[in-house]
Enzyme design. Structure first.
Site, PDB file in Angstrom:
ATOM      1  N   ASP A 165       0.811  -1.220   0.000  1.00 43.39           N
ATOM      2  CA  ASP A 165       0.000   0.000   0.000  1.00 43.39           C
ATOM      3  C   ASP A 165       0.844   1.270   0.000  1.00 43.39           C
ATOM      4  OD1 ASP A 165       0.975  -0.500   2.543  1.00 43.39           O
ATOM      5  OD2 ASP A 165      -0.983  -0.764   3.469  1.00 43.39           O
ATOM      6  N   ASP A 213      -7.268  -2.553  14.455  1.00 37.64           N
ATOM      7  CA  ASP A 213      -8.659  -2.931  14.169  1.00 37.64           C
ATOM      8  C   ASP A 213      -8.727  -4.200  13.315  1.00 37.64           C
ATOM      9  OD1 ASP A 213      -7.761  -2.005  11.752  1.00 37.64           O
ATOM     10  OD2 ASP A 213      -9.244  -0.393  11.552  1.00 37.64           O
ATOM     11  N   HIS A 235      -7.035  -4.826  10.471  1.00 40.92           N
ATOM     12  CA  HIS A 235      -6.893  -4.694   9.012  1.00 40.92           C
ATOM     13  C   HIS A 235      -5.554  -5.240   8.517  1.00 40.92           C
ATOM     14  CE1 HIS A 235      -5.165  -0.409   9.659  1.00 40.92           C
ATOM     15  NE2 HIS A 235      -4.177  -1.140   9.184  1.00 40.92           N
ATOM     16  N   GLU A 283      -9.571  -1.712   5.506  1.00 40.23           N
ATOM     17  CA  GLU A 283     -10.246  -1.350   6.755  1.00 40.23           C
ATOM     18  C   GLU A 283     -11.494  -2.201   6.961  1.00 40.23           C
ATOM     19  OE1 GLU A 283      -8.545   0.249   8.625  1.00 40.23           O
ATOM     20  OE2 GLU A 283      -8.090   2.323   8.080  1.00 40.23           O
TER      21      GLU A 283
END
Ligand code: GLP
Length: 270
Positions: free
Chosen positions: A67, A136, A138, A143
């Site tokens: 990314d 979280d 990811h 996400e």
């Protein structure tokens, strides 16, 4: 999923580097999927040491990063391209043309994302994808709520991710809100995945990923569908796993098998 629990973060880095190095030695033209963040830093340092001291050769290796932040050029100090140059590429003998990090300033993103996918396919797909994990749950920048079949595309970052990553920027305000990221589907196509996590802040995400249900709310949980995932964790990140004792037993059995100690499993030894 194979789960390896090391004592601390240094142990995670060493073990992870061994997996990468073994592949590079076995297959000098391999395609590596690489990740950013603080977690893989120790692994990169160990790979640099192996290159310098043991002659680990990256000259024919191809890499694809997961990314990049939208809006940052590769020379921006917080860009993932810059991070990779500093943490690994500038210190090993990889051909710069074979290192791919998404371009956060591509003008036509839709086309660019398709092209990134095509490039991965043209190189024969990713042999080993290194992954960190967000608090979280990811992977890359997928996400919560990301389609588990998603491909490389733009993604809006959650408040939690912006907060987590603000430590690398001056303040939350400076953290880009959009990223270009490989999709969960892209990641699942890699031949093998190496999921790394260290520290207490990852314990909940790791429990949900490894022992929770498969859900788009924890995109790393999609790794349960993959046939070859190795999770390398430190004690703190593994703290909430219920089946830790079993994972340890599996590793011991594996080590005994590798050492040819078949007698342990009731097999004739001579
Ligand atoms: C970012 C990256 C992820 C990385 C995560 C965790 O969100 N896009 O690839 O896994 O941060 O980072 P850290 O290792 O610093 O905790």
């Amino acid at each position: 999923m194979r789960v390896i629990v090391e004592k601390d973060k240094e142990g995670v880095s060493r073990r992870a580097a061994q997996f990468v190095a073994n592949l590079v030695r076995r297959r000098p033209t391999c395609v590596l999927g690489l990740a950013t963040g603080s977690t893989p830093l120790g692994m990169y340092a160990e790979l640099i040491r192996m290159h310098r001291e043991e002659g680990l050769d990256f000259s024919r290796v191809v890499t694809f990063n997961l990314d990049e932040y939208v809006g940052l050029s590769g020379s921006h100090p917080q860009s993932y391209r810059h991070f990779m140059q500093q943490s690994l590429f500038d210190h090993i003998n990889i051909d710069p043309r074979d290192t791919h990090v998404p371009d956060g300033r591509a003008l036509d993103f839709e086309n660019y994302c398709e092209q990134y996918e095509r490039l991965i396919a043209e190189e024969g797909g990713i042999d080993l994808q290194v992954l960190g994990i967000g608090s979280d749950g990811h992977i890359a920048f997928n996400e919560p709520g990301s389609s588990l079949g998603s491909r490389t595309r733009l993604k809006t970052l959650t408040e939690e991710t912006v907060r987590d990553n603000a430590r690398f920027f001056g303040s939350e305000k400076e953290v880009p809100r959009l990223a270009i990221t490989m999709g969960v589907g892209t990641i699942l196509e890699s031949r093998q995945c190496l999921l790394l996590a260290a520290g207490d802040s990852k314990a909940r995400a790791i429990r949900d990923t490894i022992e929770g249900p498969i859900t788009a709310q924890v995109t790393a949980s999609a790794l349960q569908l993959h046939r070859d995932v190795i999770a390398v964790l430190d004690e703190e990140a593994a703290r909430l796993l219920e089946r830790r004792a079993y994972y340890r037993e599996v590793e011991q059995a594996q080590a005994a098998l590798q050492a040819g100690q078949l007698g342990k499993f009731g097999m004739p030894t001579s």
